[in-house]
Design a protein around this motif. Sequence first.
Motif, short mmCIF file in Angstrom:
data_model
loop_
_atom_site.label_atom_id
_atom_site.label_comp_id
_atom_site.label_asym_id
_atom_site.label_seq_id
_atom_site.Cartn_x
_atom_site.Cartn_y
_atom_site.Cartn_z
N PRO A 160 27.62 4.13 64.38
CA PRO A 160 26.50 4.64 65.19
C PRO A 160 26.18 6.11 64.92
N LEU A 161 27.21 6.95 64.75
CA LEU A 161 26.95 8.36 64.43
C LEU A 161 26.24 8.47 63.08
N ALA A 162 26.69 7.72 62.10
CA ALA A 162 26.05 7.76 60.78
C ALA A 162 24.59 7.31 60.87
N GLN A 163 24.34 6.27 61.68
CA GLN A 163 22.96 5.78 61.83
C GLN A 163 22.08 6.84 62.48
N ARG A 164 22.62 7.55 63.47
CA ARG A 164 21.84 8.62 64.11
C ARG A 164 21.53 9.72 63.11
N LEU A 165 22.52 10.10 62.33
CA LEU A 165 22.29 11.15 61.32
C LEU A 165 21.23 10.70 60.32
N SER A 166 21.33 9.46 59.90
CA SER A 166 20.38 8.92 58.92
C SER A 166 18.96 8.92 59.49
N ARG A 167 18.83 8.47 60.73
CA ARG A 167 17.49 8.43 61.35
C ARG A 167 16.90 9.83 61.49
N ARG A 168 17.74 10.78 61.90
CA ARG A 168 17.23 12.16 62.05
C ARG A 168 16.83 12.73 60.69
N CYS A 169 17.61 12.45 59.67
CA CYS A 169 17.26 12.93 58.32
C CYS A 169 15.94 12.32 57.86
N GLU A 170 15.73 11.05 58.17
CA GLU A 170 14.44 10.41 57.85
C GLU A 170 13.31 11.13 58.56
N ALA A 171 13.53 11.43 59.86
CA ALA A 171 12.47 12.04 60.67
C ALA A 171 12.07 13.41 60.13
N VAL A 172 13.05 14.17 59.62
CA VAL A 172 12.73 15.53 59.16
C VAL A 172 12.61 15.60 57.64
N GLY A 173 12.81 14.47 56.97
CA GLY A 173 12.58 14.44 55.53
C GLY A 173 13.60 15.20 54.71
N ARG A 174 14.88 15.09 55.08
CA ARG A 174 15.90 15.72 54.24
C ARG A 174 17.01 14.71 53.92
N ASN A 175 17.79 15.02 52.89
CA ASN A 175 18.99 14.26 52.59
C ASN A 175 20.19 15.04 53.08
N LEU A 176 21.28 14.35 53.38
CA LEU A 176 22.46 15.01 53.93
C LEU A 176 23.73 14.46 53.28
N ASP A 177 24.58 15.38 52.83
CA ASP A 177 25.91 14.98 52.36
C ASP A 177 26.80 14.69 53.57
N VAL A 178 27.58 13.65 53.48
CA VAL A 178 28.51 13.32 54.56
C VAL A 178 29.86 12.88 53.99
#
Length: 241
Positions: free
Chosen positions: A116-134
């Motif tokens: 669930p935390l990963a999904q939240r991070l992914s959705r937020r990254c989609e919303a702001v148009g960035r990629n994130l290393d995890v």
Amino acid sequence: MTDIPAESAQQRVAAVPARLTALQTRIGSAAAGAGRDPSAVRLLLAAKTMPVDAVRAAVRAGAGLIGENRVSELVDHAAALADLGPELHVIGHLQSNKVNAAVSWAHCVESVDSAPLAQRLSRRCEAVGRNLDVMVQVNVSGEPTKFGVDPAEATELAITVAALPRLRLVGLMTVGANTPGGTVVRSGYARLRELRDAVVGQVPSATELSMGMSGDLEHAIAEGATIVRVGTAVFGARAPA
Ligand SMILES: *Cc1c(COP(=O)(O)O)cnc(C)c1O
């Protein structure tokens, strides 16, 4: 180390450059002792509870990678260090209501411990148009006070995380066992390396092993750490929580 009195703010800032140099020598010796290239081990400075002046002194002295446990400190340090441009990693437990701020300021979130935390991070990254290393945080010691996924579930979570849009799985992270003597600590680090080797077969980007702190970084480097996370050895003792 908690019995060492906290230093004055000035003493702390003044001591940072020499302590950083000593630590780099220590990392170099540990790498050489393990037959590894010292440049394959990156130093992350754990800045928790440290005033901005001390963190600035470390970045100016050459520390390019800073780890933050608390999102409030991530935001403060990101603003105060913007001119120096360090890379900022989240290394503490990330609550879901702090995901947006983390995505705004962090280069990498090392402490992903649930789907669930990963999904939240992914959705937020989609919303702001960035990629994130995890990274996926694994609780190799099984200590109940520690965060991280159970080792038996780590590979599955890593593959789930890697499949999410906008997230790039770069490796695994752990906080070592809190036990005297090195045997248990070191075998936990060996376990993380084995898990990483299993994950990397399916997710080739997942090469990093973030493990080892002030008290045990030699064990971590011997087991293949690519990032060691150090606070006390550079910043001095933290005030008791
Ligand atoms: C505080 C902390 C460190 C560094 O610990 P020291 O013993 O001060 O070197 C590393 N990783 C995490 C997740 C931390 O919270």
